[in-house]
Structures are given as structure tokens and as C-alpha cells.
Design a protein around this motif. Structure first.
Motif, PDB file in Angstrom:
ATOM      1  N   ALA A 164       0.286  -9.401   0.196  1.00 12.67           N
ATOM      2  CA  ALA A 164       0.991  -9.281   1.430  1.00 12.67           C
ATOM      3  C   ALA A 164       2.306  -8.060   1.391  1.00 12.67           C
ATOM      4  CB  ALA A 164       1.719 -10.498   1.615  1.00 12.67           C
ATOM      5  N   GLN A 165       1.999  -7.688   0.177  1.00 11.83           N
ATOM      6  CA  GLN A 165       3.292  -6.340   0.232  1.00 11.83           C
ATOM      7  C   GLN A 165       2.857  -5.156   0.570  1.00 11.83           C
ATOM      8  OE1 GLN A 165       4.495  -6.003  -3.983  1.00 11.83           O
ATOM      9  NE2 GLN A 165       4.843  -8.218  -4.249  1.00 11.83           N
ATOM     10  N   SER A 166       1.484  -4.783   0.481  1.00  7.77           N
ATOM     11  CA  SER A 166       1.273  -3.466   1.410  1.00  7.77           C
ATOM     12  C   SER A 166      -0.336  -3.727   1.543  1.00  7.77           C
ATOM     13  CB  SER A 166       1.598  -2.500   0.445  1.00  7.77           C
ATOM     14  OG  SER A 166       0.704  -2.439  -0.885  1.00  7.77           O
ATOM     15  N   GLU A 167      -0.816  -2.670   2.063  1.00  7.07           N
ATOM     16  CA  GLU A 167      -2.236  -2.551   2.493  1.00  7.07           C
ATOM     17  C   GLU A 167      -2.985  -2.030   1.245  1.00  7.07           C
ATOM     18  OE1 GLU A 167      -5.198   0.538   5.009  1.00  7.07           O
ATOM     19  OE2 GLU A 167      -3.279  -0.218   5.896  1.00  7.07           O
ATOM     20  N   LEU A 168      -2.230  -1.193   0.420  1.00  9.17           N
ATOM     21  CA  LEU A 168      -2.829  -1.056  -1.079  1.00  9.17           C
ATOM     22  C   LEU A 168      -2.915  -2.173  -1.850  1.00  9.17           C
ATOM     23  CD1 LEU A 168      -1.081   2.493  -2.108  1.00  9.17           C
ATOM     24  CD2 LEU A 168      -3.708   2.043  -1.546  1.00  9.17           C
TER      25      LEU A 168
END
Length: 187
Positions: A67-71
Motif C-alpha cells: 500500500a506504500q506505493s505503486e512500485l
């Protein structure tokens, strides 16, 4: 036939962990992370030692990471898509899907797996990789060499044996990391 690829991060002096067992000297880098994700996306099975498996399992068991980033979500997706085989004499159970435990490293079983797999396999963990090197199973070695000297710790490549390698490809990242892709000679 699928290839067995050893993929690891090392310091410039060849260690995957420092003398305390830490690898916190690998600073986050989006470009290296995306490149690693693309590499893992092409793999059908990860072969892990217990310690590395337990470190990597969070990509499935801790949904907050993705959930922290798309990467991060992309990496978690690539990691979860592959089968995992964990080599351990002490692990009682696994915490991730599509994962099985093997109590001993069996080179003949790995040869059969390579012969029947539709996608490449990676081996992770220096001790497990050493066994695969000794058995002549490694088809490719991909090193991410980080611009740091840690002065000692756990070697990223086997010690006590010689393996001649042919450089197949290299990539230099803006942060100073080198990705080196080798093939053992005679393979």
C-alpha cells in the motif's frame, strides 16, 4: 529448459551482510527496485533458504508494504505470483501461498524442476546458492553491486571453490549500483 539464476545484492567487497548480519547499507532506490521487480516477474519459482524466505514473506503477509506505493505494490504482486521452495531443517510451517518446505537440498530434484519448468528459477541465500554452485546447477549469476565497502560479513559468492564466469551484460545505475549478469563457463 528453465535456467537457475542466482540473484543477490552485494557490497563492493562481496558481502551480502555485514559482520552484524545487517544489510541496511542497501539504500532504497526506485530505479534499481523497478529493475529488480521486472527481473522477478519473469521467474516462476524462487528457491530460498529459511532466513531469506522469512525476510521476503512480508511481501505477502504485510499488506501495508504494497500500500506504500505503486512500485511496492508491483514488487509484491511479482513476488506473490511465483512458487516458492524453502530449504530448511527447522521451519515448521510456511506463511505464504504457493510455498513448500524441503528438508534437504537435492540436486537431482532441482535438475528435474529445471527440465519441467516453463519459467526460470532463482536461488536466493548465499548458503543455498553455494550448494547450487557446487552441484553445477547455476546457469546464470546476477549481482547487484552496491557502492559500499562493509569490511566483512557473509560472502555473496561461494568460497573455497573456483568458478570462471563470462560477462553477459552490465548496467550502471545513477546511484552507483552495477547490475552484472554472468554465465558460468562450461554451461
Amino acid at each position: 529448459m528453465a535456467k537457475l539464476i542466482y540473484v543477490t545484492n552485494t557490497s563492493l567487497d562481496g558481502y551480502i551482510e555485514d559482520e552484524r548480519g545487517a544489510f541496511d547499507w542497501l539504500p532504497p532506490d526506485d530505479e534499481v527496485f523497478a529493475f529488480t521487480t521486472n527481473l522477478l516477474r519473469s521467474v516462476g519459482t524462487f528457491l530460498y533458504g529459511r532466513r531469506l524466505y522469512e525476510s521476503m514473506a512480508v511481501w505477502e503477509t504485510d499488506t501495508a508494504l504494497a500500500a506504500q506505493s505503486e512500485l511496492m505494490a508491483d514488487f509484491a504482486s511479482a513476488w506473490k505470483a511465483a512458487n516458492k521452495v524453502v530449504y530448511s531443517t527447522t521451519l515448521a510451517a510456511v506463511s505464504t501461498a504457493d510455498t513448500r518446505i524441503e528438508r534437504q537440498f537435492d540436486p537431482a530434484a532441482i535438475r528435474r524442476l529445471k527440465a519441467t519448468a516453463s519459467s526460470d528459477l532463482t536461488v536466493g541465500g548465499a548458503n543455498l546458492a553455494t550448494q547450487a554452485f557446487q552441484a553445477g546447477l547455476i546457469d546464470e549469476c546476477q549481482l547487484f553491486v552496491w557502492p559500499v565497502v562493509v569490511g566483512g560479513g557473509k560472502p555473496g559468492l561461494p568460497t573455497g571453490m573456483r568458478t570462471d564466469l563470462e560477462l553477459l551484460d552490465e548496467r550502471r545505475f545513477p546511484n552507483g549500483v552495477l547490475h552484472l549478469r554472468y554465465r558460468p563457463l562450461g554451461r
